[in-house]
Design an enzyme around this catalytic site. Sequence first.
Site, short mmCIF file in Angstrom:
data_model
loop_
_atom_site.label_atom_id
_atom_site.label_comp_id
_atom_site.label_asym_id
_atom_site.label_seq_id
_atom_site.Cartn_x
_atom_site.Cartn_y
_atom_site.Cartn_z
N ARG A 103 0.82 -1.23 0.02
CA ARG A 103 -0.12 -0.05 -0.06
C ARG A 103 0.85 1.36 0.19
O ARG A 103 0.26 2.26 -0.66
CB ARG A 103 -0.82 0.04 1.11
CG ARG A 103 -1.89 1.15 1.16
CD ARG A 103 -2.32 1.66 0.09
NE ARG A 103 -3.00 0.63 -0.72
CZ ARG A 103 -3.33 0.74 -2.05
NH1 ARG A 103 -2.91 1.87 -2.64
NH2 ARG A 103 -3.99 -0.03 -2.66
N LYS A 138 2.77 24.93 -3.09
CA LYS A 138 1.23 24.23 -2.74
C LYS A 138 1.55 22.66 -2.70
O LYS A 138 1.02 22.22 -3.66
CB LYS A 138 0.34 24.81 -3.60
CG LYS A 138 0.22 26.37 -3.38
CD LYS A 138 -0.81 26.91 -4.03
CE LYS A 138 -0.90 28.47 -4.12
NZ LYS A 138 -1.94 29.05 -5.07
N LYS A 170 5.63 39.07 -2.22
CA LYS A 170 3.97 38.88 -2.64
C LYS A 170 3.30 40.18 -2.05
O LYS A 170 3.54 41.05 -1.63
CB LYS A 170 3.62 37.62 -2.05
CG LYS A 170 4.58 36.28 -2.29
CD LYS A 170 4.07 35.31 -3.13
CE LYS A 170 2.62 35.23 -3.60
NZ LYS A 170 2.45 33.86 -3.91
N GLU A 200 5.85 40.29 -7.15
CA GLU A 200 4.46 39.78 -7.61
C GLU A 200 3.83 41.08 -7.86
O GLU A 200 3.84 42.16 -6.93
CB GLU A 200 3.62 39.07 -6.63
CG GLU A 200 2.42 38.62 -7.14
CD GLU A 200 1.39 38.07 -6.06
OE1 GLU A 200 0.45 38.49 -5.81
OE2 GLU A 200 1.79 36.96 -5.74
N ASP A 222 0.64 38.16 -11.85
CA ASP A 222 -0.40 37.44 -11.03
C ASP A 222 -1.93 37.60 -11.55
O ASP A 222 -2.27 38.81 -11.86
CB ASP A 222 -0.82 37.58 -9.58
CG ASP A 222 -1.41 36.72 -8.75
OD1 ASP A 222 -1.38 35.49 -9.10
OD2 ASP A 222 -1.97 37.22 -8.08
#
Length: 282
Positions: A103, A138, A170, A200, A222
Site C-alpha cells: 500500500r 502548494k 508577494k 509579484e 499574477d
Amino acid sequence: MNHAALPDLVLEPLVRAALMEDLGSYGDITTRTVIPAGTTYAARLNAREDAIVSGMQVAALAFRLVDPSLEIVARVSDGQPCARGDTLMEIRGDAASILSGERVALNFAGRLSGIATQTATLVAETRGTRARITCTRKTTPGLRIVEKQAVLHGGGFNHRYSLSDAILIKDNHIAAAGSVRAVLEATKAAASHMMKVEIEVDRLDQLAEVLEVGGADAVLLDNMSPDMLRDAVAMIDGRLVAEASGNVTRDTVAAIAATGVDYISSGALTHSYRTLDLGLDF
C-alpha cells in the site's frame, strides 16, 4: 528529460514514516495470520492507464525497507511514459514482505505519477513557445521533495523549494511594507548579492514602478489576462524574467504561453492532480 535520482538517504525518512503509519504497533496482522511463513511469490506493479511514471524509486525503497532481501526489478524508470497494462516493476521474494509494503509503495507511485502526468499535459500545451511550466510551494506537507521531483519527471521545472531559497515579495509583503518602492529598496539595502529577488504584481502601474526602482531579477505577473500579459512582456523587454501565475489550466495555458512569458507557475500541479491507477498483481 533526464533527472538524476535523489539519494535514498534523503527519501528514507519519508518512506519509513509512511510504513510505520501503515504497519502500526503490531505489523501486518492479516498477512501474518493467513500467509504461511516462508511463502515466496512474484508480484508485478502494473499501470492501469497511460501516464508519465514517477515514484518508482520511492516504491522500491518501500519494499526494501520492509525486507532488504526482496528482488526488485524496475521495468519503467521515473520520467518515462507507460501505457495501460505495462509492468512498471517486478518484486520477488517473501510474500508477506511484499504484501506489507504494497500500500505504501502504491500510494507514493500513484500520486507521484499523477503529478508527473498532469505536468506533462501542461508542458505539451506550451510546445513551440519559450514558456516553462513550474510548480509552487502548494505541496503536501512533508512530501515536497518527492512532489517537486515528480514535476521534473513530467518535464516541468521547480520554483523555490522553501522560503529560504529566494526572496519572493508577494502582495501581502507589499501591503505590510507600504509600497512596491518600499519593499524593493529594503531588499536592495539588506539582501545578499547571492540571493535572487522576485516581486509579484497584478497591475501594469505596479510593474512600471518595479522597472523604475530596480532591484528585482524576476516579476510574477499574477492573474493577468493574456492581453495584459502581452503588454507586461513588452514593458519588461527582457530586463526581468517574466512569470505568469493564476487561472492556469489545460484550457488556458497555451494562450498564456503565447504571450511570451518565461515561466508559468501552477499550484494545481501538486494539489489538484488525479492519482494514477496502479495495481500490484500476484
